[in-house]
Design a protein around this motif. Structure first.
Motif, PDB file in Angstrom:
ATOM      1  N   GLU A 195      19.716  10.503  10.723  1.00 38.74           N
ATOM      2  CA  GLU A 195      18.442   9.805  10.513  1.00 38.74           C
ATOM      3  C   GLU A 195      18.391   9.147   9.144  1.00 38.74           C
ATOM      4  O   GLU A 195      17.952   8.005   8.993  1.00 38.74           O
ATOM      5  CB  GLU A 195      17.294  10.802  10.680  1.00 38.74           C
ATOM      6  CG  GLU A 195      15.902  10.172  10.603  1.00 38.74           C
ATOM      7  CD  GLU A 195      15.369  10.064   9.179  1.00 38.74           C
ATOM      8  OE1 GLU A 195      14.676   9.069   8.875  1.00 38.74           O
ATOM      9  OE2 GLU A 195      15.660  10.958   8.360  1.00 38.74           O
ATOM     10  N   ARG A 196      18.860   9.850   8.111  1.00 41.88           N
ATOM     11  CA  ARG A 196      18.822   9.278   6.762  1.00 41.88           C
ATOM     12  C   ARG A 196      19.831   8.131   6.611  1.00 41.88           C
ATOM     13  O   ARG A 196      19.587   7.168   5.883  1.00 41.88           O
ATOM     14  CB  ARG A 196      19.093  10.363   5.715  1.00 41.88           C
ATOM     15  CG  ARG A 196      18.079  11.484   5.672  1.00 41.88           C
ATOM     16  CD  ARG A 196      16.652  11.005   5.795  1.00 41.88           C
ATOM     17  NE  ARG A 196      16.253  10.181   4.652  1.00 41.88           N
ATOM     18  CZ  ARG A 196      15.160   9.420   4.630  1.00 41.88           C
ATOM     19  NH1 ARG A 196      14.376   9.337   5.704  1.00 41.88           N
ATOM     20  NH2 ARG A 196      14.846   8.724   3.559  1.00 41.88           N
ATOM     21  N   LEU A 197      20.955   8.239   7.293  1.00 40.25           N
ATOM     22  CA  LEU A 197      21.918   7.134   7.312  1.00 40.25           C
ATOM     23  C   LEU A 197      21.275   5.894   7.918  1.00 40.25           C
ATOM     24  O   LEU A 197      21.384   4.791   7.378  1.00 40.25           O
ATOM     25  CB  LEU A 197      23.156   7.548   8.105  1.00 40.25           C
ATOM     26  CG  LEU A 197      24.204   6.476   8.402  1.00 40.25           C
ATOM     27  CD1 LEU A 197      24.804   5.933   7.115  1.00 40.25           C
ATOM     28  CD2 LEU A 197      25.308   7.052   9.294  1.00 40.25           C
ATOM     29  N   ALA A 198      20.575   6.073   9.034  1.00 42.64           N
ATOM     30  CA  ALA A 198      19.912   4.947   9.690  1.00 42.64           C
ATOM     31  C   ALA A 198      18.834   4.346   8.785  1.00 42.64           C
ATOM     32  O   ALA A 198      18.671   3.121   8.721  1.00 42.64           O
ATOM     33  CB  ALA A 198      19.296   5.403  11.017  1.00 42.64           C
ATOM     34  N   PHE A 199      18.103   5.196   8.077  1.00 46.32           N
ATOM     35  CA  PHE A 199      17.078   4.696   7.151  1.00 46.32           C
ATOM     36  C   PHE A 199      17.713   3.841   6.061  1.00 46.32           C
ATOM     37  O   PHE A 199      17.233   2.742   5.759  1.00 46.32           O
ATOM     38  CB  PHE A 199      16.325   5.869   6.511  1.00 46.32           C
ATOM     39  CG  PHE A 199      15.431   5.459   5.377  1.00 46.32           C
ATOM     40  CD1 PHE A 199      14.182   4.915   5.626  1.00 46.32           C
ATOM     41  CD2 PHE A 199      15.857   5.577   4.052  1.00 46.32           C
ATOM     42  CE1 PHE A 199      13.361   4.499   4.569  1.00 46.32           C
ATOM     43  CE2 PHE A 199      15.048   5.169   2.996  1.00 46.32           C
ATOM     44  CZ  PHE A 199      13.787   4.624   3.255  1.00 46.32           C
ATOM     45  N   ALA A 200      18.776   4.346   5.454  1.00 47.78           N
ATOM     46  CA  ALA A 200      19.416   3.607   4.366  1.00 47.78           C
ATOM     47  C   ALA A 200      19.931   2.251   4.847  1.00 47.78           C
ATOM     48  O   ALA A 200      19.760   1.231   4.169  1.00 47.78           O
ATOM     49  CB  ALA A 200      20.550   4.439   3.775  1.00 47.78           C
ATOM     50  N   VAL A 201      20.558   2.243   6.010  1.00 45.13           N
ATOM     51  CA  VAL A 201      21.083   0.984   6.560  1.00 45.13           C
ATOM     52  C   VAL A 201      19.932   0.009   6.847  1.00 45.13           C
ATOM     53  O   VAL A 201      20.028  -1.194   6.561  1.00 45.13           O
ATOM     54  CB  VAL A 201      21.917   1.260   7.820  1.00 45.13           C
ATOM     55  CG1 VAL A 201      22.275  -0.041   8.535  1.00 45.13           C
ATOM     56  CG2 VAL A 201      23.192   2.027   7.456  1.00 45.13           C
ATOM     57  N   ALA A 202      18.829   0.524   7.388  1.00 46.82           N
ATOM     58  CA  ALA A 202      17.671  -0.326   7.673  1.00 46.82           C
ATOM     59  C   ALA A 202      17.079  -0.917   6.394  1.00 46.82           C
ATOM     60  O   ALA A 202      16.482  -1.999   6.419  1.00 46.82           O
ATOM     61  CB  ALA A 202      16.603   0.472   8.413  1.00 46.82           C
TER      62      ALA A 202
END
Length: 268
Positions: free
Chosen positions: A159-166
């Motif tokens: 989830e945090r990986l997806a947030f950073a990429v977004a």
């Protein structure tokens, strides 16, 4: 052939870190220590001005900046070949550290404390590490409970990986850390190490930080300054499970241990 691992040397410019608190609070001592770690083989130097040991109290941003910025400036001006990392959860500290020469942000809250950290990383083209931690340092060891620690840590990191990429951070700039010892029991830590390959499956480099930690002392009965052998064993096991970045106090012995492990893996 490039090395299949990178070692991150720990430079704690703090009075209260669990292992070496107070030894490198003076900027001159911290710079000298960082240079020794680089000479020993550290590819990354991780500068921190606020302890994240269990029970640690927060440090005001001004004081944290005062502790770390002169060290980063001196290392950058001295032509350090190691990548300079700032270990902080505060956006204003990270920004000052980057202005001083840091190119890596190590955030133990994975951009949750200050979501604006992601924009800084994206805008300045930085590398970063996102770590799992339950609660905060003052409370994280208060009876941590998981149904399945590996699955829950994996879901969090995903989830945090997806947030950073977004937020604009390129995926190739992101590394992930399961947060050994951060809101976990000894059993949780061992389960994470045994199943680390499940986190490696997320597709990003995995960093482990087990150096001298309490769970190693519980297994071995050794005091904090006598846990080198245990630290080496845990890191070599993590390497065989796919970890590629290792955050430690003792760089030279780990470099040798990982070199042997890597040669053995290649030979097979």
């Amino acid at each position: 052939m490039p090395a299949p691992f990178r070692i991150m040397g720990i430079v704690n410019a703090t009075p209260d870190s669990f292992s070496d608190g107070g030894r490198y609070l003076d900027a001159t001592a911290a710079v000298a220590h960082a240079r020794e770690l680089e000479a020993d083989g550290a590819a990354i130097l991780d500068l921190g001005g606020e302890s994240t040991r269990p029970g640690a109290d927060p440090v005001p941003a001004d004081e944290e900046r005062r502790r770390v910025v002169p060290v980063i400036e001196a290392l950058a001006a001295g032509g350090s070949a190691a990548q300079l990392s700032i270990d902080t959860i505060k956006l204003e500290v990270a920004r000052a550290a980057v202005d001083a020469g840091a190119t890596y942000v190590n955030d133990v809250t994975a951009f949750r404390h200050d979501p604006g950290m992601a924009a800084l990383v994206a805008e300045r083209g930085l590398d970063c590490c996102l770590m799992h931690m339950r609660g905060e340092p003052r409370t994280m060891q208060s009876d941590p409970v998981y149904d399945d620690v590996v699955s829950e840590v994996k879901a969090f990191l995903e989830e945090r990986l997806a947030f950073a990429v977004a937020e604009g951070v390129p995926e190739e700039r992101i590394q992930l850390d399961p947060g050994i010892g951060f809101g976990k029991t000894a059993e949780h830590n061992l389960e994470l190490l045994a199943r680390l390959d499940e986190l490696v499956a997320l597709g990003r480099p995995v960093l482990v930080g087990v150096s001298r930690k309490t769970f190693l002392g519980r297994i071995t009965g050794r005091d904090v300054d006598d846990r080198l052998a245990a630290t080496l064993a845990a890191n070599v096991l993590a390497f065989t499970k796919g970890a590629t970045i290792f955050r430690v106090h003792d760089v030279a012995p780990l470099r040798d241990a990982l070199a042997v492990a890597a040669a053995t893996v290649r030979a097979r």
